[in-house]
Design a protein around this motif. Structure first.
Motif, PDB file in Angstrom:
ATOM      1  N   LEU A 151       0.689  -1.252  -0.066  1.00 50.83           N
ATOM      2  CA  LEU A 151       0.196   0.097   0.059  1.00 50.83           C
ATOM      3  C   LEU A 151       0.888   1.189  -0.047  1.00 50.83           C
ATOM      4  CD1 LEU A 151      -2.847   1.030   0.220  1.00 50.83           C
ATOM      5  CD2 LEU A 151      -2.616   1.163   2.660  1.00 50.83           C
ATOM      6  N   ALA A 152       0.829   2.094  -0.953  1.00 48.46           N
ATOM      7  CA  ALA A 152       1.713   3.306  -1.096  1.00 48.46           C
ATOM      8  C   ALA A 152       0.777   4.382  -1.844  1.00 48.46           C
ATOM      9  CB  ALA A 152       2.943   2.855  -1.900  1.00 48.46           C
ATOM     10  N   PRO A 153       1.083   5.609  -1.455  1.00 42.02           N
ATOM     11  CA  PRO A 153       0.522   6.664  -2.133  1.00 42.02           C
ATOM     12  C   PRO A 153       1.086   6.885  -3.577  1.00 42.02           C
ATOM     13  CG  PRO A 153       2.006   7.433  -0.613  1.00 42.02           C
ATOM     14  CD  PRO A 153       1.855   6.040  -0.322  1.00 42.02           C
ATOM     15  N   GLY A 154       0.170   7.611  -4.527  1.00 35.85           N
ATOM     16  CA  GLY A 154       0.672   7.620  -5.851  1.00 35.85           C
ATOM     17  C   GLY A 154      -0.258   9.014  -6.609  1.00 35.85           C
ATOM     18  N   GLY A 155       0.238  10.103  -6.122  1.00 40.49           N
ATOM     19  CA  GLY A 155      -0.359  11.274  -6.597  1.00 40.49           C
ATOM     20  C   GLY A 155      -1.604  11.526  -6.021  1.00 40.49           C
TER      21      GLY A 155
END
Length: 438
Positions: free
Chosen positions: A352-356
């Protein structure tokens, strides 16, 4: 519809105008060319008596006078090779006219008119003049402009008449559309006043009948849902009592949590069936907490089946625009597919990671892969319901994201769930240990 009717009338009007005005415009151009050619031919023929009888000097003066009056180049080719008037080369048309044949031919400068003059003692003379393109098309552009303006005027008149006729037809249709939108927004008391042509009045009556029938069906549905609620809670209560009677406290707590989660899921389904949906855009869930909770639930089954679990979560919170129960169902659907469609012992990873503007949830395994059309609702390659990936897809689309299917570089499936970020405060995450959605 009004615009489409206007477009249809405009298209028909334009076609009619083109069908009449284009041939007329071509006829005007042909008439202008013929008129200029006839005028030039008449001027050239007026020289024939002089060329056939007069001496070269008289012919030269007459030719120069005609050229000055007409504004066109005029040349006379005598049999001995002399050229009187405008100097020009002996074209193929001149050579042919020297054999006694008068004709007209196209040239680079315009239309060439050559006239053979016989009767001179030394042979046949040739009179040559050229009608420039400017003279042949003089006045044509102005005539075409008048025709174009006339055509535009006719089209505008047709549009004005069509608009007035379409207004009486479109107004009842707009009312039908407005009432249908009100019905779609759950304003079931909305009704239409039938008006317009007989067909539209019949449609209006049918729409009113449909609205009444929808109200009747919703009342019946709510009654059935209330009965379903009562019938489901009784066996759930029995399951909870059975779980509390277990001797092992851990097993009792685990099964009780599962029963609680199932009861919450049933309650949520009943609430949705009763049209009690939350306000759009108000849902906000911490994705880190939700994914952590669901992975912890599935880790017990992963340990029993010999699966290695790799968990990589970005620091939270990461709020996403998905309700907590829908996000939990989506994560359960992705993890449930790993257990359902890969053999025991197959490792999987959750990232799980942020992307924009999105938060990317990736579930990858080392299994046989996944078909590209599996995301279609009801499609399954392994005999399941085929709803799992569609549940995840709809959750992502509701937040402004999407679901992507792919393959890992070393083999296996990789599912990426792009969830739209939320700006509100995330909902408090409760432990949802119920049965997963598959």
């Amino acid at each position: 519809m009004r615009a489409r009717l206007a477009l249809l009338v405009a298209a028909v009007s334009v076609l009619i105008v083109i069908a009449f005005l284009v041939p007329l415009a071509l006829l005007l151009r042909t008439a202008a060319v013929d008129r200029a050619t006839v005028r030039a031919t008449a001027d050239a023929q007026s020289l024939a008596p002089v060329v056939g009888t007069a001496d070269p000097e008289t012919v030269r003066l007459t030719v120069e006078q005609l050229a000055a009056e007409s504004g066109r180049p005029v040349s006379v080719f005598l049999p001995d090779g002399d050229v009187l008037g405008s100097h020009s080369p002996r074209t193929p048309a001149v050579e042919l006219a020297g054999r006694g044949q008068s004709l007209t031919a196209e040239s680079a400068d315009g239309r060439e008119v050559v006239i053979a003059v016989q009767g001179r003692p030394d042979g046949t003379a040739v009179i040559r003049t050229v009608v420039p393109y400017a003279e042949m098309t003089a006045g044509v552009g102005r005539a075409w402009l008048v025709l174009a303006l006339l055509g535009v005027l006719l089209v505008l008149i047709g549009l004005a008449v069509a608009d007035r006729l379409a207004r009486n037809l479109v107004r009842p249709i707009d009312e039908l559309s407005a009432v249908s939108h009100r019905l779609a927004n759950a304003e079931l008391e909305a009704r239409v006043q039938p008006a317009g042509p007989a067909e539209l009045r019949e449609v209006g009556g049918a729409l009113n009948h449909l609205a009444g029938r929808i109200q009747e069906l919703l009342v019946q549905e709510r009654e059935q849902v209330a009965d379903l609620s009562h019938r489901l809670r009784t066996p759930l209560t029995a399951l909870r009592l059975e779980a509390e009677s277990l001797r092992d406290p851990q097993d009792a707590a685990r099964i009780t949590d599962a029963v609680d989660g199932l009861e919450r899921a049933v309650t949520g389904l009943i609430r949705q069936a009763r049209w009690r949906t939350p306000t759009a855009g108000a849902a906000s869930t911490d994705a880190v907490a939700a994914v952590t909770d669901r992975v912890a639930f599935w880790s017990v089954l992963a340990e029993d089946t010999g699966r290695a679990v790799e968990l990589d979560l970005a620091p939270g919170p990461l709020p996403v625009a998905v309700p907590a129960d829908e996000l939990a169902a989506a994560v359960d659907a992705l993890l449930g597919n790993v257990f359902a469609h890969t053999p025991d012992g197959t490792a999987f990873a959750v990232r799980l990671a942020p992307g924009g503007d999105h938060v990317m949830l990736t579930v990858a395994d080392e299994g046989p892969g996944i078909a590209a059309d599996s995301v279609r609702r009801g499609a399954s390659q392994a005999g399941s319901t085929g709803l799992g990936l569609d549940i995840a897809r709809r959750a992502a689309q509701a937040s402004g994201g999407r679901l992507e299917l792919g393959e890992r570089p070393g083999g296996g499936a990789e599912v990426i769930l792009r969830l739209g970020r939320a700006t509100g405060t995330p909902e408090p995450q409760t432990r949802a240990s119920g049965s997963p959605v598959r």
